[in-house]
Design a protein around this motif. Structure first.
Motif, PDB file in Angstrom:
ATOM      1  N   LEU A   1       0.824  -1.203   0.000  1.00  0.00           N
ATOM      2  CA  LEU A   1       0.000   0.000   0.000  1.00  0.00           C
ATOM      3  C   LEU A   1       0.861   1.256   0.000  1.00  0.00           C
ATOM      4  O   LEU A   1       0.538   2.232  -0.660  1.00  0.00           O
ATOM      5  CB  LEU A   1      -0.943   0.000   1.204  1.00  0.00           C
ATOM      6  CG  LEU A   1      -2.055  -1.043   1.160  1.00  0.00           C
ATOM      7  CD1 LEU A   1      -2.860  -1.018   2.446  1.00  0.00           C
ATOM      8  CD2 LEU A   1      -2.952  -0.841  -0.045  1.00  0.00           C
ATOM      9  N   THR A   2       1.972   1.251   0.717  1.00  0.00           N
ATOM     10  CA  THR A   2       2.871   2.396   0.723  1.00  0.00           C
ATOM     11  C   THR A   2       3.441   2.626  -0.669  1.00  0.00           C
ATOM     12  O   THR A   2       3.547   3.757  -1.121  1.00  0.00           O
ATOM     13  CB  THR A   2       4.019   2.176   1.732  1.00  0.00           C
ATOM     14  OG1 THR A   2       3.440   1.974   3.016  1.00  0.00           O
ATOM     15  CG2 THR A   2       4.954   3.361   1.781  1.00  0.00           C
ATOM     16  N   GLY A   3       3.784   1.562  -1.368  1.00  0.00           N
ATOM     17  CA  GLY A   3       4.324   1.679  -2.720  1.00  0.00           C
ATOM     18  C   GLY A   3       3.324   2.227  -3.712  1.00  0.00           C
ATOM     19  O   GLY A   3       3.680   2.788  -4.721  1.00  0.00           O
ATOM     20  N   CYS A   4       2.030   2.097  -3.419  1.00  0.00           N
ATOM     21  CA  CYS A   4       0.976   2.571  -4.313  1.00  0.00           C
ATOM     22  C   CYS A   4       0.507   3.975  -3.965  1.00  0.00           C
ATOM     23  O   CYS A   4      -0.404   4.490  -4.582  1.00  0.00           O
ATOM     24  CB  CYS A   4      -0.224   1.620  -4.269  1.00  0.00           C
ATOM     25  SG  CYS A   4       0.160  -0.022  -4.885  1.00  0.00           S
ATOM     26  N   ALA A   5       1.099   4.591  -2.939  1.00  0.00           N
ATOM     27  CA  ALA A   5       0.625   5.880  -2.460  1.00  0.00           C
ATOM     28  C   ALA A   5       0.724   6.956  -3.537  1.00  0.00           C
ATOM     29  O   ALA A   5      -0.118   7.827  -3.610  1.00  0.00           O
ATOM     30  CB  ALA A   5       1.402   6.300  -1.216  1.00  0.00           C
ATOM     31  N   GLY A   6       1.726   6.913  -4.382  1.00  0.00           N
ATOM     32  CA  GLY A   6       1.858   7.867  -5.470  1.00  0.00           C
ATOM     33  C   GLY A   6       2.365   9.218  -4.999  1.00  0.00           C
ATOM     34  O   GLY A   6       2.547   9.465  -3.804  1.00  0.00           O
ATOM     35  N   PRO A   7       2.582  10.119  -5.944  1.00  0.00           N
ATOM     36  CA  PRO A   7       3.122  11.433  -5.604  1.00  0.00           C
ATOM     37  C   PRO A   7       2.100  12.294  -4.864  1.00  0.00           C
ATOM     38  O   PRO A   7       0.893  12.117  -5.020  1.00  0.00           O
ATOM     39  CB  PRO A   7       3.461  12.038  -6.968  1.00  0.00           C
ATOM     40  CG  PRO A   7       2.583  11.337  -7.931  1.00  0.00           C
ATOM     41  CD  PRO A   7       2.357   9.957  -7.369  1.00  0.00           C
ATOM     42  N   GLN A   8       2.617  13.206  -4.085  1.00  0.00           N
ATOM     43  CA  GLN A   8       1.807  14.210  -3.395  1.00  0.00           C
ATOM     44  C   GLN A   8       2.167  15.567  -3.988  1.00  0.00           C
ATOM     45  O   GLN A   8       3.288  15.767  -4.461  1.00  0.00           O
ATOM     46  CB  GLN A   8       2.086  14.189  -1.892  1.00  0.00           C
ATOM     47  CG  GLN A   8       1.804  12.850  -1.238  1.00  0.00           C
ATOM     48  CD  GLN A   8       0.346  12.439  -1.376  1.00  0.00           C
ATOM     49  OE1 GLN A   8      -0.549  13.227  -1.074  1.00  0.00           O
ATOM     50  NE2 GLN A   8       0.100  11.224  -1.845  1.00  0.00           N
ATOM     51  N   VAL A   9       1.238  16.513  -3.947  1.00  0.00           N
ATOM     52  CA  VAL A   9       1.494  17.813  -4.550  1.00  0.00           C
ATOM     53  C   VAL A   9       2.692  18.505  -3.887  1.00  0.00           C
ATOM     54  O   VAL A   9       3.447  19.219  -4.543  1.00  0.00           O
ATOM     55  CB  VAL A   9       0.213  18.689  -4.545  1.00  0.00           C
ATOM     56  CG1 VAL A   9      -0.137  19.198  -3.170  1.00  0.00           C
ATOM     57  CG2 VAL A   9       0.337  19.819  -5.544  1.00  0.00           C
ATOM     58  N   GLN A  10       2.943  18.245  -2.601  1.00  0.00           N
ATOM     59  CA  GLN A  10       4.074  18.854  -1.906  1.00  0.00           C
ATOM     60  C   GLN A  10       5.425  18.366  -2.452  1.00  0.00           C
ATOM     61  O   GLN A  10       6.442  19.019  -2.247  1.00  0.00           O
ATOM     62  CB  GLN A  10       4.007  18.563  -0.395  1.00  0.00           C
ATOM     63  CG  GLN A  10       2.856  19.238   0.306  1.00  0.00           C
ATOM     64  CD  GLN A  10       1.528  18.507   0.123  1.00  0.00           C
ATOM     65  OE1 GLN A  10       1.478  17.361  -0.324  1.00  0.00           O
ATOM     66  NE2 GLN A  10       0.447  19.188   0.433  1.00  0.00           N
ATOM     67  N   ASP A  11       5.419  17.243  -3.162  1.00  0.00           N
ATOM     68  CA  ASP A  11       6.646  16.751  -3.779  1.00  0.00           C
ATOM     69  C   ASP A  11       7.221  17.753  -4.788  1.00  0.00           C
ATOM     70  O   ASP A  11       8.388  17.680  -5.156  1.00  0.00           O
ATOM     71  CB  ASP A  11       6.416  15.419  -4.498  1.00  0.00           C
ATOM     72  CG  ASP A  11       6.020  14.292  -3.564  1.00  0.00           C
ATOM     73  OD1 ASP A  11       6.221  14.408  -2.333  1.00  0.00           O
ATOM     74  OD2 ASP A  11       5.484  13.276  -4.070  1.00  0.00           O
ATOM     75  N   TYR A  12       6.396  18.683  -5.252  1.00  0.00           N
ATOM     76  CA  TYR A  12       6.789  19.640  -6.288  1.00  0.00           C
ATOM     77  C   TYR A  12       7.041  21.043  -5.726  1.00  0.00           C
ATOM     78  O   TYR A  12       7.176  22.003  -6.488  1.00  0.00           O
ATOM     79  CB  TYR A  12       5.723  19.684  -7.385  1.00  0.00           C
ATOM     80  CG  TYR A  12       5.532  18.317  -8.000  1.00  0.00           C
ATOM     81  CD1 TYR A  12       6.371  17.863  -9.001  1.00  0.00           C
ATOM     82  CD2 TYR A  12       4.542  17.450  -7.528  1.00  0.00           C
ATOM     83  CE1 TYR A  12       6.233  16.588  -9.528  1.00  0.00           C
ATOM     84  CE2 TYR A  12       4.394  16.173  -8.057  1.00  0.00           C
ATOM     85  CZ  TYR A  12       5.245  15.757  -9.052  1.00  0.00           C
ATOM     86  OH  TYR A  12       5.101  14.489  -9.571  1.00  0.00           O
ATOM     87  N   ALA A  13       7.135  21.168  -4.408  1.00  0.00           N
ATOM     88  CA  ALA A  13       7.257  22.472  -3.746  1.00  0.00           C
ATOM     89  C   ALA A  13       8.443  23.294  -4.254  1.00  0.00           C
ATOM     90  O   ALA A  13       8.353  24.521  -4.334  1.00  0.00           O
ATOM     91  CB  ALA A  13       7.359  22.283  -2.232  1.00  0.00           C
ATOM     92  N   ARG A  14       9.531  22.653  -4.631  1.00  0.00           N
ATOM     93  CA  ARG A  14      10.729  23.382  -5.077  1.00  0.00           C
ATOM     94  C   ARG A  14      10.797  23.565  -6.588  1.00  0.00           C
ATOM     95  O   ARG A  14      11.761  24.137  -7.106  1.00  0.00           O
ATOM     96  CB  ARG A  14      11.978  22.652  -4.582  1.00  0.00           C
ATOM     97  CG  ARG A  14      12.116  22.726  -3.080  1.00  0.00           C
ATOM     98  CD  ARG A  14      13.482  22.244  -2.642  1.00  0.00           C
ATOM     99  NE  ARG A  14      13.661  22.491  -1.239  1.00  0.00           N
ATOM    100  CZ  ARG A  14      13.872  21.550  -0.333  1.00  0.00           C
ATOM    101  NH1 ARG A  14      13.950  20.292  -0.704  1.00  0.00           N
ATOM    102  NH2 ARG A  14      14.017  21.869   0.933  1.00  0.00           N
ATOM    103  N   GLU A  15       9.818  23.043  -7.302  1.00  0.00           N
ATOM    104  CA  GLU A  15       9.827  23.140  -8.770  1.00  0.00           C
ATOM    105  C   GLU A  15       9.384  24.525  -9.227  1.00  0.00           C
ATOM    106  O   GLU A  15       8.474  25.123  -8.654  1.00  0.00           O
ATOM    107  CB  GLU A  15       8.919  22.077  -9.384  1.00  0.00           C
ATOM    108  CG  GLU A  15       9.381  20.658  -9.139  1.00  0.00           C
ATOM    109  CD  GLU A  15      10.695  20.335  -9.833  1.00  0.00           C
ATOM    110  OE1 GLU A  15      10.925  20.831 -10.947  1.00  0.00           O
ATOM    111  OE2 GLU A  15      11.484  19.580  -9.238  1.00  0.00           O
TER     112      GLU A  15
END
Length: 179
Positions: A19-33
């Motif tokens: 289930l952890t592997g299926c969590a997918g990206p979160q919008v906060q993953d892009y905070a520095r983009e």
């Protein structure tokens, strides 16, 4: 009894890892983009988008063009979308948007069930909602997991995963251009 407990613990750990592997990206993953997507600025004025719907096998089912106009008054916005599909059909969707602060947004449209909720961070915006989608004379309530990524001041790329009962139905891919 110890063997049963070990087996149960092992199964629980395996399930948790899966289930952890299926969590997918979160919008906060892009905070520095960058560039940073200011949704209100981008969705103000005229926009054009070109897109396609692909089924779960990746086959292109429909192509379309969307012309849009966004307006804001205070923290309330309207995005008026006009679709023209490759088969000649036309559709209109009017989003009524609300800036909730801290990069969070909500929205409603006539063919959206309930309220859409979204969040921006860095160059990304994630928008989730349920769409009442006409299919072969029936209406399906389809979960939409909509991601937008700002590429430059004029361009946003969008990919939406569509599912029903957790089953992936297909994807919508769009390229927005700010006029």
């Amino acid at each position: 009894m110890n063997r049963r407990r070990f087996t149960t613990t092992l199964l629980a750990a395996g399930t948790a890892l899966t289930l952890t592997g299926c969590a997918g990206p979160q919008v906060q993953d892009y905070a520095r983009e960058t560039p940073v997507l200011n949704l209100r600025d981008y969705l103000s004025g005229p926009l054009t988008a070109h897109g396609m719907f692909t089924d779960r096998s990746g086959r292109v089912v429909k192509r379309f063009t969307v012309t849009m106009t966004g307006t804001w008054q205070g923290d309330s916005g309207v995005l008026d979308e006009h679709f023209i599909y490759s088969d000649g059909t036309k559709e209109r969707r009017v989003w009524r948007l609300k800036d909730l602060g801290n990069g969070r947004y909500s929205g409603r449209a006539d063919d959206v069930i309930g309220e859409a909720l979204g969040e921006t961070s860095g160059n990304a915006f994630r928008w989730r909602y349920t769409l009442a989608l006409p299919v072969d004379g029936r209406v399906w309530h389809v979960a939409m997991d909509d991601w937008m990524y700002m590429v430059d001041a004029r361009t946003v790329l969008n990919r939406t995963a569509m599912s029903k009962f957790g089953i992936h139905l297909g994807d919508v891919t769009l390229a927005f251009t700010k006029d």
